[in-house]
Design a protein around this motif. Structure first.
Motif, PDB file in Angstrom:
ATOM      1  N   MET A  20       0.830  -1.201   0.000  1.00  0.00           N
ATOM      2  CA  MET A  20       0.000   0.000   0.000  1.00  0.00           C
ATOM      3  C   MET A  20       0.866   1.253   0.000  1.00  0.00           C
ATOM      4  N   ALA A  21       1.922   1.251   0.823  1.00  0.00           N
ATOM      5  CA  ALA A  21       2.812   2.414   0.893  1.00  0.00           C
ATOM      6  C   ALA A  21       3.654   2.548  -0.366  1.00  0.00           C
ATOM      7  N   PHE A  22       4.221   1.440  -0.837  1.00  0.00           N
ATOM      8  CA  PHE A  22       5.148   1.472  -1.969  1.00  0.00           C
ATOM      9  C   PHE A  22       4.457   1.857  -3.269  1.00  0.00           C
ATOM     10  N   PHE A  23       3.375   1.145  -3.607  1.00  0.00           N
ATOM     11  CA  PHE A  23       2.692   1.427  -4.868  1.00  0.00           C
ATOM     12  C   PHE A  23       1.910   2.739  -4.795  1.00  0.00           C
ATOM     13  N   GLY A  24       1.389   3.055  -3.606  1.00  0.00           N
ATOM     14  CA  GLY A  24       0.688   4.326  -3.460  1.00  0.00           C
ATOM     15  C   GLY A  24       1.609   5.517  -3.630  1.00  0.00           C
ATOM     16  N   SER A  25       2.745   5.500  -2.942  1.00  0.00           N
ATOM     17  CA  SER A  25       3.690   6.615  -3.053  1.00  0.00           C
ATOM     18  C   SER A  25       4.366   6.626  -4.411  1.00  0.00           C
ATOM     19  N   GLY A  26       4.344   5.488  -5.113  1.00  0.00           N
ATOM     20  CA  GLY A  26       4.983   5.410  -6.418  1.00  0.00           C
ATOM     21  C   GLY A  26       4.397   6.355  -7.447  1.00  0.00           C
ATOM     22  N   LEU A  27       3.129   6.734  -7.275  1.00  0.00           N
ATOM     23  CA  LEU A  27       2.529   7.660  -8.233  1.00  0.00           C
ATOM     24  C   LEU A  27       2.789   9.117  -7.858  1.00  0.00           C
ATOM     25  N   LEU A  28       3.254   9.368  -6.628  1.00  0.00           N
ATOM     26  CA  LEU A  28       3.441  10.744  -6.170  1.00  0.00           C
ATOM     27  C   LEU A  28       4.648  11.415  -6.813  1.00  0.00           C
ATOM     28  N   LEU A  29       5.792  10.734  -6.820  1.00  0.00           N
ATOM     29  CA  LEU A  29       7.011  11.371  -7.313  1.00  0.00           C
ATOM     30  C   LEU A  29       6.932  11.759  -8.792  1.00  0.00           C
ATOM     31  N   PRO A  30       6.488  10.852  -9.695  1.00  0.00           N
ATOM     32  CA  PRO A  30       6.358  11.287 -11.095  1.00  0.00           C
ATOM     33  C   PRO A  30       5.408  12.468 -11.248  1.00  0.00           C
ATOM     34  N   THR A  32      -3.888  -6.609  -4.805  1.00  0.00           N
ATOM     35  CA  THR A  32      -4.985  -5.944  -4.094  1.00  0.00           C
ATOM     36  C   THR A  32      -4.481  -4.787  -3.254  1.00  0.00           C
ATOM     37  N   SER A  33      -3.415  -5.016  -2.503  1.00  0.00           N
ATOM     38  CA  SER A  33      -2.872  -3.965  -1.630  1.00  0.00           C
ATOM     39  C   SER A  33      -2.369  -2.784  -2.441  1.00  0.00           C
ATOM     40  N   GLY A  34      -1.708  -3.078  -3.582  1.00  0.00           N
ATOM     41  CA  GLY A  34      -1.227  -1.987  -4.426  1.00  0.00           C
ATOM     42  C   GLY A  34      -2.362  -1.125  -4.951  1.00  0.00           C
ATOM     43  N   SER A  35      -3.471  -1.766  -5.342  1.00  0.00           N
ATOM     44  CA  SER A  35      -4.627  -1.009  -5.846  1.00  0.00           C
ATOM     45  C   SER A  35      -5.242  -0.148  -4.748  1.00  0.00           C
ATOM     46  N   ILE A  36      -5.370  -0.717  -3.554  1.00  0.00           N
ATOM     47  CA  ILE A  36      -5.936   0.046  -2.435  1.00  0.00           C
ATOM     48  C   ILE A  36      -5.029   1.216  -2.071  1.00  0.00           C
ATOM     49  N   GLY A  37      -3.717   0.966  -2.037  1.00  0.00           N
ATOM     50  CA  GLY A  37      -2.771   2.033  -1.705  1.00  0.00           C
ATOM     51  C   GLY A  37      -2.801   3.163  -2.724  1.00  0.00           C
ATOM     52  N   THR A  38      -2.854   2.798  -4.010  1.00  0.00           N
ATOM     53  CA  THR A  38      -2.892   3.813  -5.066  1.00  0.00           C
ATOM     54  C   THR A  38      -4.152   4.659  -4.970  1.00  0.00           C
ATOM     55  N   ARG A  63       3.300  21.436  -1.044  1.00  0.00           N
ATOM     56  CA  ARG A  63       2.913  21.109   0.329  1.00  0.00           C
ATOM     57  C   ARG A  63       1.880  19.986   0.345  1.00  0.00           C
ATOM     58  N   ALA A  64       0.968  19.976  -0.625  1.00  0.00           N
ATOM     59  CA  ALA A  64      -0.026  18.895  -0.709  1.00  0.00           C
ATOM     60  C   ALA A  64       0.657  17.560  -0.964  1.00  0.00           C
ATOM     61  N   PHE A  65       1.641  17.535  -1.860  1.00  0.00           N
ATOM     62  CA  PHE A  65       2.386  16.305  -2.106  1.00  0.00           C
ATOM     63  C   PHE A  65       3.137  15.876  -0.844  1.00  0.00           C
ATOM     64  N   ALA A  66       3.769  16.832  -0.179  1.00  0.00           N
ATOM     65  CA  ALA A  66       4.539  16.503   1.030  1.00  0.00           C
ATOM     66  C   ALA A  66       3.645  15.898   2.106  1.00  0.00           C
ATOM     67  N   HIS A  67       2.477  16.487   2.305  1.00  0.00           N
ATOM     68  CA  HIS A  67       1.555  15.974   3.326  1.00  0.00           C
ATOM     69  C   HIS A  67       1.000  14.605   2.936  1.00  0.00           C
ATOM     70  N   THR A  68       0.845  14.357   1.641  1.00  0.00           N
ATOM     71  CA  THR A  68       0.371  13.038   1.209  1.00  0.00           C
ATOM     72  C   THR A  68       1.411  11.964   1.488  1.00  0.00           C
ATOM     73  N   PHE A  69       2.690  12.329   1.398  1.00  0.00           N
ATOM     74  CA  PHE A  69       3.744  11.373   1.725  1.00  0.00           C
ATOM     75  C   PHE A  69       3.655  10.915   3.188  1.00  0.00           C
ATOM     76  N   VAL A  70       3.022  11.722   4.039  1.00  0.00           N
ATOM     77  CA  VAL A  70       2.851  11.336   5.443  1.00  0.00           C
ATOM     78  C   VAL A  70       2.016  10.054   5.548  1.00  0.00           C
ATOM     79  N   VAL A  71       1.012   9.924   4.682  1.00  0.00           N
ATOM     80  CA  VAL A  71       0.179   8.720   4.677  1.00  0.00           C
ATOM     81  C   VAL A  71       1.028   7.494   4.362  1.00  0.00           C
ATOM     82  N   LEU A  92       1.958   4.147   6.777  1.00  0.00           N
ATOM     83  CA  LEU A  92       1.782   2.755   6.348  1.00  0.00           C
ATOM     84  C   LEU A  92       3.088   1.975   6.482  1.00  0.00           C
ATOM     85  N   LEU A  93       4.213   2.613   6.112  1.00  0.00           N
ATOM     86  CA  LEU A  93       5.511   1.959   6.277  1.00  0.00           C
ATOM     87  C   LEU A  93       5.793   1.671   7.743  1.00  0.00           C
ATOM     88  N   ALA A  94       5.519   2.652   8.595  1.00  0.00           N
ATOM     89  CA  ALA A  94       5.752   2.463  10.034  1.00  0.00           C
ATOM     90  C   ALA A  94       4.892   1.323  10.573  1.00  0.00           C
TER      91      ALA A  94
END
Length: 526
Positions: A290-300, A415-421, A484-492, A496-498
């Motif tokens: 969830m964390a990996f695939f979700g955050s994967g769309l943020l950086l690009p 499933t987890s990747g889809s939910i995270g994204t 700032r919106a991107f930065a705050h989204t990385f908190v999510v 999940l990683l924690a």
């Protein structure tokens, strides 16, 4: 030829991977690269589909959603089919479906035909990864699973990084057709090598096919993922387009759980959760994916929308992440075979969490050198996390359980990747929609025109000539708010990683014993 296992073979299991196993790994990786790259390559082509087929972005995005749903439908069948027909035959059939679907996609004349052909492609692509894991696990034996998983992990980690680079280059230099046609020569080579290299099939006596399980699990998983995948487009979980399929899918999946626990040979063997190592590996993988695939769309998106980079340049800037993973993945694979996955996975998640904490502070002008350095460190952690977690789930299973275990882990991953994204997309959209609007800053808008927030207006200026002429100071304020919106989204993603550290703490921290029945697999000699 094949020879029965003996003491010498068992003793050699702890040695480095022999040439026979490496050949098998090479063929599997070739198939996995096609399947995984195809997901991210098509992502960058969606705006092109929208333009060439004169359709909306939401409809064009179904070229991705259709492929994902086909994957979700076919993955549950893989374990049974592997037992029934043999992994070699099934793998080659999956390759044929994938390559056939790729060629058909290149001939698409409208968006509807493209979506239909992507479904055909997904029916093959969904089987390639779980079958590849099964074939490599059987070839290497339980004591070397960590090393072969490290090899298989390369395309899983590089796919999201190399996909935008390859897709951007093919579309810019040739046409969108080539993102599919490139699979034809690669697929033919993979098919020929699979026929030559893979050991002969010796399928076990066929079990009764679980038709009830198929009618519950496959459409249930597909409906649930369809609902979840619709969240970003709808902007809320309260939409009927989200709730109806998600609830129907969840109901079917609950029914499948009830059925599977009372059936001798279910489509997905949920009784594998009695295995402690697999149970905690699944929990770790769920949160990590969830964390990996979700955050994967943020950086690009950050690099393109906030920093104004092209798709190709965004892919290149993210590449250090893959380089870091490539350095640690083989080392982690060897260590997992010697000391167990527990310490390795915890270390990897910790390194990733520290890097992710930096991304929660990203600004509109964060230096690229610093950003690339952080991504490289994050890659070092990634190499110690994903495939060692997969190894923790698989290495304690018997030979007969490996196919079902691989299927189960791939379902969890998908499933987890889809939910995270979906979760990350909704959070980011919500944050971008907050704050002052253009009209509140004194900008006069045409009658009936939408009134975007400053963040959305700044992002829109990358694509709209009208918005590009806004005052520079106002645009800069908008880019600061968007960052700032991107930065705050990385908190999510960081949370999940924690959270994934909790189940990771219970993963095995010593070299695993050879599971009973693992010696049933033949030793392959080439």
């Amino acid at each position: 030829m094949t020879t029965p296992p003996d003491t010498a073979a068992a003793d050699s299991a702890g040695d480095k991977l022999d040439i026979g196993v490496l050949k098998i790994a090479g063929v599997v990786v070739l198939g996995a690269i096609m399947s995984i790259l195809d997901v991210t390559v098509v992502t960058v082509a969606i705006p092109t589909f929208q333009h060439d087929f004169d359709t909306t972005y939401a409809i064009a995005a179904w070229s991705m959603t259709g492929y994902t749903l086909a994957l979700a439908t076919v993955i549950p069948l893989t374990g049974w089919a592997a037992d029934r027909f043999g992994t070699k035959r099934l793998y080659m059939m999956a390759l044929v479906f994938f390559v056939l679907g790729s060629v058909l996609c290149s001939t698409a004349w409208n968006i509807e035909s493209l979506i239909a052909f992507r479904v055909v492609q997904g029916l093959g692509g969904g089987m390639l990864m779980p079958l590849g894991m099964t074939i490599m696990t059987h070839a290497a034996g339980p004591q070397r699973i960590g090393r072969v998983m490290a090899v298989l992990g390369v395309p899983m980690l590089l796919g999201p990084i190399m996909g935008p680079i390859l897709g951007g280059w093919l579309i810019d230099s040739f046409s969108w057709h080539w993102i599919f046609l490139i699979n034809l020569p690669i697929g033919i080579i993979a098919l020929a090598l699979a026929f030559i290299v893979f050991p002969r099939d010796n399928p076990e006596p066929s079990q009764t096919f679980d038709f009830v399980g198929m009618l519950l699990a496959s459409p249930g998983l597909a409906a649930f993922l369809y609902g979840v995948s619709s969240i970003p487009g709808e902007g809320t979980v309260k939409s009927a387009k989200v709730l109806v399929p998600a609830l129907i899918g969840a109901g079917l999946l609950i029914g499948f759980v009830y059925h599977a626990l009372r059936t001798e040979h279910p489509l997905i063997e949920l009784r594998l959760f009695k295995n402690k190592s697999l149970r905690f590996a699944v929990l770790t993988m769920t949160l990590f994916a969830m964390a990996f695939f979700g955050s994967g769309l943020l950086l690009p998106s950050y690099l393109q929308q906030v920093r104004g980079e092209s798709t190709l340049m965004a892919g290149l800037l993210i590449a250090p992440q893959g380089l870091g993973a490539m350095l640690t993945m083989p080392i982690a694979g060897r260590l997992v075979d010697k000391i167990g996955p527990g310490k390795i996975v915890l270390t990897g998640i910790t390194v990733m969490a520290v890097s992710m904490a930096f991304l929660t502070q990203v600004k509109a002008h964060t230096p690229y050198a610093l950003l690339c350095g952080v991504l490289f460190v994050m890659g070092l952690g990634m190499g110690c996390t994903m495939m060692p977690t997969m190894t923790a789930a698989i290495q304690t299973l018997t030979h007969a359980e490996v196919a079902r275990g691989s299927t189960l882990m791939n379902i969890v991953n998908q499933t987890s990747g889809s939910i995270g994204t979906a979760t990350i997309s909704v959070v980011l959209t919500s944050l971008l929609n907050r704050g002052d609007t253009l009209s509140s800053k004194g900008v006069t808008l045409p009658p009936g025109a939408p009134d975007p927030t400053l963040a959305n207006a700044a992002i829109g200026s990358r694509y709209s000539d009208q918005l590009a002429h806004l005052p520079a100071g106002l645009l800069q304020e908008g880019f600061d708010l968007a960052a700032r919106a991107f930065a705050h989204t990385f908190v999510v993603a960081l949370c999940l990683l924690a959270a994934s550290m909790i189940p990771a703490f219970f993963l095995p921290r010593s070299k695993p014993a050879v599971p009973q029945g693992a010696g049933d697999a033949p030793v392959v000699v080439h």
